[in-house]
Design an enzyme around this catalytic site. Structure first.
Site, PDB file in Angstrom:
ATOM      1  N   ARG A  25       0.990  -1.258   0.004  1.00 32.67           N
ATOM      2  CA  ARG A  25       0.081   0.019  -0.084  1.00 32.67           C
ATOM      3  C   ARG A  25       0.895   1.225   0.135  1.00 32.67           C
ATOM      4  O   ARG A  25       0.389   2.308  -0.568  1.00 32.67           O
ATOM      5  CB  ARG A  25      -1.024   0.034   1.320  1.00 32.67           C
ATOM      6  CG  ARG A  25      -2.085  -1.010   0.950  1.00 32.67           C
ATOM      7  CD  ARG A  25      -3.142  -1.041   2.019  1.00 32.67           C
ATOM      8  NE  ARG A  25      -4.268  -1.532   1.679  1.00 32.67           N
ATOM      9  CZ  ARG A  25      -5.338  -1.911   2.515  1.00 32.67           C
ATOM     10  NH1 ARG A  25      -5.319  -1.705   3.535  1.00 32.67           N
ATOM     11  NH2 ARG A  25      -6.332  -2.355   1.819  1.00 32.67           N
ATOM     12  N   GLY A  61      -8.684  -8.587  -0.425  1.00 33.36           N
ATOM     13  CA  GLY A  61      -7.522  -9.066   0.190  1.00 33.36           C
ATOM     14  C   GLY A  61      -7.095 -10.125   0.243  1.00 33.36           C
ATOM     15  O   GLY A  61      -5.815 -10.570  -0.144  1.00 33.36           O
ATOM     16  N   GLY A  94     -12.639  -3.902   0.282  1.00 35.72           N
ATOM     17  CA  GLY A  94     -13.933  -3.508   0.204  1.00 35.72           C
ATOM     18  C   GLY A  94     -14.499  -2.261  -0.774  1.00 35.72           C
ATOM     19  O   GLY A  94     -15.518  -2.163  -1.329  1.00 35.72           O
TER      20      GLY A  94
HETATM   21  P1  ADP Z   1     -11.531 -11.491  -0.372  1.00 35.86           P
HETATM   22  O1  ADP Z   1     -10.863 -10.991   0.811  1.00 35.86           O
HETATM   23  O2  ADP Z   1     -10.739 -12.044  -1.548  1.00 35.86           O
HETATM   24  O3  ADP Z   1     -12.830 -10.643  -0.943  1.00 35.86           O
HETATM   25  P2  ADP Z   1     -13.370 -13.228   1.079  1.00 35.86           P
HETATM   26  O4  ADP Z   1     -12.820 -12.381   2.354  1.00 35.86           O
HETATM   27  O5  ADP Z   1     -14.634 -12.845   0.618  1.00 35.86           O
HETATM   28  O6  ADP Z   1     -12.348 -12.752  -0.162  1.00 35.86           O
HETATM   29  O7  ADP Z   1     -13.382 -14.360   1.510  1.00 35.86           O
HETATM   30  C1  ADP Z   1     -12.124 -15.063   1.757  1.00 35.86           C
HETATM   31  C2  ADP Z   1     -12.325 -16.543   2.512  1.00 35.86           C
HETATM   32  O8  ADP Z   1     -13.330 -17.119   2.228  1.00 35.86           O
HETATM   33  C3  ADP Z   1     -11.106 -17.102   2.919  1.00 35.86           C
HETATM   34  O9  ADP Z   1     -10.918 -17.062   4.303  1.00 35.86           O
HETATM   35  C4  ADP Z   1     -11.572 -18.437   2.701  1.00 35.86           C
HETATM   36  O10 ADP Z   1     -11.241 -19.543   3.586  1.00 35.86           O
HETATM   37  C5  ADP Z   1     -13.086 -18.515   2.659  1.00 35.86           C
HETATM   38  N1  ADP Z   1     -13.629 -19.696   1.759  1.00 35.86           N
HETATM   39  C6  ADP Z   1     -13.451 -20.048   0.526  1.00 35.86           C
HETATM   40  N2  ADP Z   1     -14.089 -21.030   0.262  1.00 35.86           N
HETATM   41  C7  ADP Z   1     -14.781 -21.506   1.389  1.00 35.86           C
HETATM   42  C8  ADP Z   1     -15.579 -22.561   1.568  1.00 35.86           C
HETATM   43  N3  ADP Z   1     -15.777 -23.892   0.710  1.00 35.86           N
HETATM   44  N4  ADP Z   1     -16.076 -22.718   2.927  1.00 35.86           N
HETATM   45  C9  ADP Z   1     -15.681 -21.876   4.047  1.00 35.86           C
HETATM   46  N5  ADP Z   1     -14.854 -20.988   3.757  1.00 35.86           N
HETATM   47  C10 ADP Z   1     -14.338 -20.695   2.372  1.00 35.86           C
HETATM   48 MG    MG Z   2     -11.203 -10.922   2.797  1.00 34.03          MG
END
Ligand code: ADP
Ligand code: MG
Length: 393
Positions: A36, A350, A373
């Protein structure tokens, strides 16, 4: 409405108050990842080269009052190393001492203010409007370069802009983020495919509904996959399930009907309470006491070959519980497939970025959004409070 750019303003001998996003992850008091800080360097260098003096401000973490563990001192040090020039660290972000320091700044000098969130008014501008006004006294020009916080209506990201009519601009990182997200949202090169994973539908309803409208195909993995499967009458065992979102899934299928292909994983990696692992075809259902942890190898293969046909790909959200290497193959496989296409590739989130960093394939993507976000809210609403506050050109 077009916004002023940093490039539009005369900066020489001016005091530029720039909101940056130095909210870096810390590990035992040290900066664990300086992405960042690096992301703000082009704007910082530009101001310096133009002969302006720079007053930088940011939040770090979620302090309750003045917490020395969340001081921005390590960021001042790192910025100074990256620029190879001194960065003056202020002891506070408002008050007489800071005002004196800001006033005394010479062209090409940099002052970093202390953590804005040491004051409750940063996050609650309505509780104390004088906080934004005090900050505004430090500069002649305001620049918002904090994309990661631009979805917040905070003192330093939005309320402050009204003190800089005609002198409030977007920084280069903000412009780049907006440009790439607009590329996907406004007039994407088609076929435009969107891959959505992560844990919950409930945290991404707006994004899913928007993308099902804009994209030619939607690929669903991660924890949210199982509510989609359930909606199709498939048994999901103990997998993540959001009963309250079944209607959202129906909405998505309904919206998709006319024009958008929806791909649900065709196989998944499942585990039971004794940590046994196996791969099953989704159509056979997930047995009782087992839960879905990742998309399976057949899905990775099928999706990878489809992704080769895309002209634009947007990805948000890991496709499995990638923190555990046993369930990271789906996320890694799709990240690698995306990296090897010729498409415009945009990634937000993230955790998705962490997966790409682990694979060290960052430079294979067209754009990695620095704001999780914020990127999702931009997709949902097409703008953000920190952008709107700037007023139009
Ligand atoms: P990002 O930060 O990229 O936007 P999110 O915060 O929405 O992504 O989601 C990330 C989380 O989703 C991770 O901690 C991961 O473990 C969880 N996740 C992915 N697949 C599954 C699953 N099948 N069951 C439960 N949690 C999951
Ligand atoms: Mg996340």
């Amino acid at each position: 409405m077009p916004k002023l750019s940093l490039k539009d303003l005369a900066l020489k001998n001016k005091k530029i108050l720039m909101r940056v996003d130095f909210n870096v992850p810390l590990k035992e008091g040290a900066i664990a990842d300086d992405t960042r800080i690096r992301a703000a360097l082009p704007s910082i260098k530009y101001v310096i080269n133009e002969g302006g003096s720079l007053i930088l401000m940011s939040h770090l973490g979620k302090p309750k009052g003045k917490d020395p563990k969340l001081s921005l001192v390590p960021c001042a040090k790192r910025l100074s190393e990256l620029l190879n020039m001194p960065v003056i660290m202020a002891r506070d972000c408002i008050g007489e001492e800071v005002e004196r320091e800001a006033k005394a700044l010479k062209p090409k000098q940099i002052l970093l203010l202390e953590n804005l969130r040491f004051y409750n008014a940063e996050e609650h501008p309505d509780n104390d409007p004088s906080f934004a006004e005090k900050l505004s006294k430090l500069g002649d020009i305001y620049v918002n370069e904090a994309f990661g916080t631009a979805h917040r209506n905070h003192s330093s990201t939005a309320a402050i802009a009204r003190f800089f009519k005609g002198k409030a601009a977007l920084g280069f990182l903000m412009e780049k983020e907006i440009t790439f997200l607009n590329m996907a949202l406004e007039n994407p090169k088609r076929p435009f495919f969107a891959i959505i994973g992560g844990s919950k539908i409930s945290s991404k309803i707006g994004v899913l509904l928007k993308l099902v409208d804009k994209a030619d195909a939607l690929f669903i993995g991660g924890g949210m996959l199982f509510t989609f499967l359930k909606a199709k009458g498939i048994e999901i065992g103990d997998s993540l399930f959001e009963e309250n979102e079944l209607h959202t899934v129906e909405d998505i299928f309904q919206k998709a009907k006319q024009k958008t292909e929806i791909y649900l994983a065709s196989d998944v990696v499942i585990t039971d309470n004794s940590e046994n692992i196996k791969i099953i075809n989704c159509k056979d259902g997930i047995p009782k006491n087992w839960k879905g942890m990742d998309i399976g190898p057949k899905t990775v293969k099928e999706w990878s070959s489809l992704l080769n046909k895309a002209a634009t790909i947007f990805w948000n959200g890991p496709l499995g519980v990638f923190e555990n290497p046993a369930f990271a193959k789906g996320t890694n496989g799709i990240a690698l497939a995306m990296a090897s296409t010729k498409a415009i590739t945009i990634v937000g989130g993230g955790d998705s970025l962490a997966a790409i960093n682990n694979l060290k394939i960052e430079e294979k993507f067209s754009h990695l959004s620095t704001g999780g976000g914020a990127a999702l809210e931009y997709i949902e609403y097409g703008t953000l409070p920190g952008i709107e506050a700037l007023g139009s050109v």
